[in-house]
Design a protein around this motif. Structure first.
Motif, PDB file in Angstrom:
ATOM      1  N   LEU A 105      14.624 -32.442  33.382  1.00 22.02           N
ATOM      2  CA  LEU A 105      13.498 -33.330  33.100  1.00 22.02           C
ATOM      3  C   LEU A 105      13.459 -33.717  31.625  1.00 22.02           C
ATOM      4  O   LEU A 105      13.170 -34.870  31.277  1.00 22.02           O
ATOM      5  CB  LEU A 105      12.186 -32.652  33.509  1.00 22.02           C
ATOM      6  N   GLY A 106      13.748 -32.745  30.749  1.00 19.70           N
ATOM      7  CA  GLY A 106      13.805 -33.052  29.321  1.00 19.70           C
ATOM      8  C   GLY A 106      14.866 -34.092  29.017  1.00 19.70           C
ATOM      9  O   GLY A 106      14.655 -35.000  28.202  1.00 19.70           O
ATOM     10  N   GLY A 107      16.011 -33.994  29.678  1.00 16.65           N
ATOM     11  CA  GLY A 107      17.073 -34.971  29.493  1.00 16.65           C
ATOM     12  C   GLY A 107      16.700 -36.346  30.004  1.00 16.65           C
ATOM     13  O   GLY A 107      16.999 -37.363  29.371  1.00 16.65           O
ATOM     14  N   LEU A 108      16.029 -36.405  31.156  1.00 16.15           N
ATOM     15  CA  LEU A 108      15.606 -37.688  31.712  1.00 16.15           C
ATOM     16  C   LEU A 108      14.581 -38.373  30.802  1.00 16.15           C
ATOM     17  O   LEU A 108      14.634 -39.595  30.594  1.00 16.15           O
ATOM     18  CB  LEU A 108      15.022 -37.494  33.111  1.00 16.15           C
ATOM     19  N   MET A 109      13.657 -37.594  30.258  1.00 17.57           N
ATOM     20  CA  MET A 109      12.640 -38.171  29.384  1.00 17.57           C
ATOM     21  C   MET A 109      13.254 -38.664  28.073  1.00 17.57           C
ATOM     22  O   MET A 109      12.906 -39.736  27.566  1.00 17.57           O
ATOM     23  CB  MET A 109      11.532 -37.151  29.128  1.00 17.57           C
ATOM     24  N   ALA A 110      14.198 -37.891  27.521  1.00 14.81           N
ATOM     25  CA  ALA A 110      14.902 -38.344  26.317  1.00 14.81           C
ATOM     26  C   ALA A 110      15.747 -39.569  26.629  1.00 14.81           C
ATOM     27  O   ALA A 110      15.853 -40.496  25.807  1.00 14.81           O
ATOM     28  CB  ALA A 110      15.771 -37.219  25.767  1.00 14.81           C
ATOM     29  N   GLY A 111      16.331 -39.595  27.815  1.00 14.21           N
ATOM     30  CA  GLY A 111      17.164 -40.725  28.207  1.00 14.21           C
ATOM     31  C   GLY A 111      16.401 -42.029  28.300  1.00 14.21           C
ATOM     32  O   GLY A 111      16.936 -43.099  27.977  1.00 14.21           O
ATOM     33  N   MET A 112      15.121 -41.976  28.724  1.00 16.97           N
ATOM     34  CA  MET A 112      14.323 -43.200  28.785  1.00 16.97           C
ATOM     35  C   MET A 112      14.087 -43.759  27.394  1.00 16.97           C
ATOM     36  O   MET A 112      14.065 -44.988  27.202  1.00 16.97           O
ATOM     37  CB  MET A 112      12.984 -42.920  29.467  1.00 16.97           C
TER      38      MET A 112
ATOM     39  N   LEU B 279      19.806 -42.606  30.821  1.00 11.98           N
ATOM     40  CA  LEU B 279      19.495 -41.403  31.605  1.00 11.98           C
ATOM     41  C   LEU B 279      20.699 -40.462  31.647  1.00 11.98           C
ATOM     42  O   LEU B 279      20.544 -39.240  31.533  1.00 11.98           O
ATOM     43  CB  LEU B 279      19.079 -41.803  33.018  1.00 11.98           C
ATOM     44  N   ILE B 280      21.897 -41.027  31.822  1.00 18.99           N
ATOM     45  CA  ILE B 280      23.098 -40.184  31.856  1.00 18.99           C
ATOM     46  C   ILE B 280      23.309 -39.480  30.524  1.00 18.99           C
ATOM     47  O   ILE B 280      23.585 -38.272  30.466  1.00 18.99           O
ATOM     48  CB  ILE B 280      24.332 -41.031  32.222  1.00 18.99           C
ATOM     49  N   ILE B 281      23.161 -40.228  29.427  1.00 17.69           N
ATOM     50  CA  ILE B 281      23.359 -39.642  28.108  1.00 17.69           C
ATOM     51  C   ILE B 281      22.296 -38.579  27.829  1.00 17.69           C
ATOM     52  O   ILE B 281      22.606 -37.487  27.324  1.00 17.69           O
ATOM     53  CB  ILE B 281      23.306 -40.730  27.012  1.00 17.69           C
ATOM     54  N   GLY B 282      21.036 -38.871  28.153  1.00 18.35           N
ATOM     55  CA  GLY B 282      19.960 -37.914  27.902  1.00 18.35           C
ATOM     56  C   GLY B 282      20.164 -36.610  28.650  1.00 18.35           C
ATOM     57  O   GLY B 282      20.070 -35.519  28.075  1.00 18.35           O
ATOM     58  N   VAL B 283      20.477 -36.716  29.940  1.00 18.19           N
ATOM     59  CA  VAL B 283      20.704 -35.519  30.747  1.00 18.19           C
ATOM     60  C   VAL B 283      21.964 -34.790  30.285  1.00 18.19           C
ATOM     61  O   VAL B 283      21.983 -33.553  30.172  1.00 18.19           O
ATOM     62  CB  VAL B 283      20.811 -35.889  32.234  1.00 18.19           C
ATOM     63  N   GLY B 284      23.018 -35.556  29.990  1.00 15.24           N
ATOM     64  CA  GLY B 284      24.271 -34.935  29.550  1.00 15.24           C
ATOM     65  C   GLY B 284      24.103 -34.155  28.260  1.00 15.24           C
ATOM     66  O   GLY B 284      24.653 -33.058  28.106  1.00 15.24           O
TER      67      GLY B 284
END
Length: 309
Positions: free
Chosen positions: A9-16, A259-264
């Motif tokens: 979830l932290g990665g998805l939020m950063a990805g946005m 989203l991919i970069i944030g989660v990655g």
């Protein structure tokens, strides 16, 4: 499992947030065919405008309500970004119509340095804060499914919602409206678009104004999280791998790539950091982008360019 979901979830939020900055790059590239290296400076300039106006408005008007002061500050900062966009189009881009891509690229580099200097002259070079009223306390969710629940940062969650809403509205606008179709025509061929009556200068003006508002919102969110300082311009450049991954000409690609970069970044830092050392979150996105450049240079959703001779 709960920890994995927290990281995801932290990665998805950063990805946005990455997607929001990357969208500015994509819009300018679709309209002019050049990568806008001034986007980071525009994010900084918008954040400085928002921070300083939110300080000055209570002094000028006596408004003590935080929400009202922020609304007025955002409106004034938006006017400033519109003026900046108009000046860029009228004083620079209008005179470079149908020029080589390298010429436009150098023009955006000059605009970037000019905006950084102008921002320091008008608003000062100190570190400022932006308080837009977003709660900063974490909250636990899904208590019924996982013992102790999943920890979510409220500020990141609301920031992601704002970014997602803006990205969605812009995607609809540029995909479904006549202006969006005109923008795609301009992106394909400037001369052909002019020959059928599409006013190139007006399209560029609209795109730069929209990119200015996107930069303002991104600067406002990043400024609220990190503080407004001149290093904010380099933070925006962390969206570069996003546009490489998603494709320079694709609005949906900017979203998916972010989203991919944030989660990655988050997952690699947590699960691979122990093997390769700390700081993997900083360079992971660039290594991933390099891999895509070698395998699929146009990105996931970018269009292949085929030159027939």
């Amino acid at each position: 499992m709960a920890f994995f979901l927290e990281t995801l979830l932290g990665g998805l939020m950063a990805g946005m947030l990455y997607s929001l900055v990357a969208l500015g790059f994509v819009l300018i590239f679709k309209a002019s065919g050049v990568f806008n290296f001034a986007q980071g400076a525009m994010v900084l300039f918008g954040a400085l405008s928002m921070a300083r106006f939110s300080e000055w408005i209570p002094q000028w008007t006596g408004v003590d309500n935080l929400w009202m002061a922020n609304v007025l500050a955002f409106a004034m900062a938006a006017v400033v970004m519109f003026v900046v966009a108009w000046a860029v189009e009228y004083l620079v881009l209008r005179h470079l119509v149908n020029q080589e891509g390298a010429t436009l690229l150098m023009a955006t580099l000059g605009i970037a340095y000019f905006l950084e200097g102008l921002g320091q002259t008008l608003f000062g070079s100190s570190i400022y804060k932006i308080d837009i009223g977003m709660p900063k306390d974490p909250v636990f969710i899904l208590d019924n499914f996982f013992e102790g629940g999943v920890l979510v940062n409220k500020e990141d969650f609301y920031a992601a919602l704002i970014a997602a809403a803006l990205v969605t509205m812009l995607s609809i606008f540029f995909q479904k409206t006549a202006t969006g179709r005109a923008l795609r025509a301009v992106a394909d061929d400037h001369q052909a678009a002019q020959s059928i009556g599409i006013p190139l200068n007006r399209i560029w003006m609209i795109v730069w104004c929209v990119a200015g508002i996107v930069a303002l919102v991104a600067g406002m969110i990043w400024g609220s999280k990190l503080g407004v300082q001149f290093s904010l311009a380099t933070v925006a450049l962390r969206a570069l791998p996003v546009v490489i991954l998603g494709g320079l000409t694709s609005v949906p690609g900017a979203i998916i790539g972010g989203l991919i970069i944030g989660v990655g970044e988050k997952l690699s830092e947590v699960y691979l950091g122990g093997f390769v050392g700390g700081g993997i979150e900083i360079w992971f996105a660039y290594v991933l982008a390099l891999g895509f450049l070698l395998i699929r240079p146009q990105g996931l959703f970018g269009e292949k360019i085929i030159d027939r001779v």
